[in-house]
Design a protein around this motif. Sequence first.
Motif, PDB file in Angstrom:
ATOM      1  N   PHE A  55       0.832  -1.202   0.000  1.00 43.19           N
ATOM      2  CA  PHE A  55       0.000   0.000   0.000  1.00 43.19           C
ATOM      3  C   PHE A  55       0.866   1.251   0.000  1.00 43.19           C
ATOM      4  CE2 PHE A  55       0.766  -0.797   4.444  1.00 43.19           C
ATOM      5  CZ  PHE A  55       0.742   0.430   5.093  1.00 43.19           C
ATOM      6  N   VAL A  56       0.240   2.349  -0.396  1.00 39.71           N
ATOM      7  CA  VAL A  56       0.919   3.636  -0.451  1.00 39.71           C
ATOM      8  C   VAL A  56      -0.026   4.726   0.051  1.00 39.71           C
ATOM      9  CG1 VAL A  56       0.257   4.214  -2.845  1.00 39.71           C
ATOM     10  CG2 VAL A  56       2.375   5.151  -1.882  1.00 39.71           C
ATOM     11  N   SER A  57       0.560   5.719   0.711  1.00 43.17           N
ATOM     12  CA  SER A  57      -0.185   6.878   1.186  1.00 43.17           C
ATOM     13  C   SER A  57       0.701   8.107   1.008  1.00 43.17           C
ATOM     14  CB  SER A  57      -0.530   6.706   2.669  1.00 43.17           C
ATOM     15  OG  SER A  57      -1.161   7.861   3.182  1.00 43.17           O
ATOM     16  N   VAL A  58       0.144   9.145   0.410  1.00 46.91           N
ATOM     17  CA  VAL A  58       0.853  10.402   0.193  1.00 46.91           C
ATOM     18  C   VAL A  58       0.049  11.518   0.829  1.00 46.91           C
ATOM     19  CG1 VAL A  58       1.700  12.039  -1.537  1.00 46.91           C
ATOM     20  CG2 VAL A  58       1.811   9.599  -1.992  1.00 46.91           C
ATOM     21  N   ARG A  59       0.710  12.350   1.610  1.00 40.64           N
ATOM     22  CA  ARG A  59       0.053  13.517   2.204  1.00 40.64           C
ATOM     23  C   ARG A  59       0.406  14.732   1.356  1.00 40.64           C
ATOM     24  NH1 ARG A  59      -0.138  14.556   8.434  1.00 40.64           N
ATOM     25  NH2 ARG A  59      -1.206  12.605   8.082  1.00 40.64           N
ATOM     26  N   ILE A  60      -0.617  15.353   0.762  1.00 37.10           N
ATOM     27  CA  ILE A  60      -0.418  16.521  -0.090  1.00 37.10           C
ATOM     28  C   ILE A  60      -0.818  17.759   0.690  1.00 37.10           C
ATOM     29  CG2 ILE A  60      -1.183  17.683  -2.197  1.00 37.10           C
ATOM     30  CD1 ILE A  60      -1.541  14.885  -3.430  1.00 37.10           C
ATOM     31  N   ALA A  61       0.062  18.757   0.658  1.00 34.49           N
ATOM     32  CA  ALA A  61      -0.190  20.041   1.318  1.00 34.49           C
ATOM     33  C   ALA A  61       0.282  21.142   0.374  1.00 34.49           C
ATOM     34  CB  ALA A  61       0.538  20.128   2.652  1.00 34.49           C
ATOM     35  N   GLY A  62      -0.678  21.787  -0.259  1.00 37.27           N
ATOM     36  CA  GLY A  62      -0.323  22.837  -1.215  1.00 37.27           C
ATOM     37  C   GLY A  62       0.416  22.254  -2.395  1.00 37.27           C
ATOM     38  N   ARG A  63       1.589  22.795  -2.677  1.00 38.11           N
ATOM     39  CA  ARG A  63       2.401  22.335  -3.817  1.00 38.11           C
ATOM     40  C   ARG A  63       3.455  21.306  -3.403  1.00 38.11           C
ATOM     41  NH1 ARG A  63      -0.904  23.569  -7.526  1.00 38.11           N
ATOM     42  NH2 ARG A  63      -0.987  25.707  -8.211  1.00 38.11           N
TER      43      ARG A  63
END
Length: 165
Positions: free
Chosen positions: A65-73
């Motif tokens: 599994f994979v998880s990415v936390r996106i915050a703005g750019r």
Amino acid sequence: MRVRLRPARPADAPRLTRIAHAAKRHWGYPEAWIRLWRAGLTVRPAHLRRHAVTVALLRGRVAGFVSVRIAGRGAELEHLWVLPGAIGLGVGRALFAHALRRCARHEVRVLEVSADPNAAGFYRALGGRDAGTVDSVPAPRKLPHLRFVPVLGSRRRGKTRRGKP
């Protein structure tokens, strides 16, 4: 072997936690260290409800599994774990390519990865650039920190632009 991807569901949390622990143990770390990392290796149903987590299926079974936390750019790779028996079968590459595509869709300029030292070569092979180290536990352990610059708007799988962000 074909890897299929699907969104994680809250009911997947125990299985994903087992995968994270098994993947970490694969590198032969002492159990005392695994206990120190327990919180970071534990996936809770609430996390799966709040964040976009994707699982990889190999022969119909969850293999990573994979998880990415996106915050703005910017974005940070929170999790990318593969069952030890599935390492080398394309699961990690498929998950990482998915993470890069997600970053590109959100116009992320830099994806940050603090990698296990044993996985740093994998990320470098995918285009990651060394960007120093970050502190870890137990002290004075350090993790390689890498950066990726996703190709914005790219439809090509897993492509990154090499160079500094």
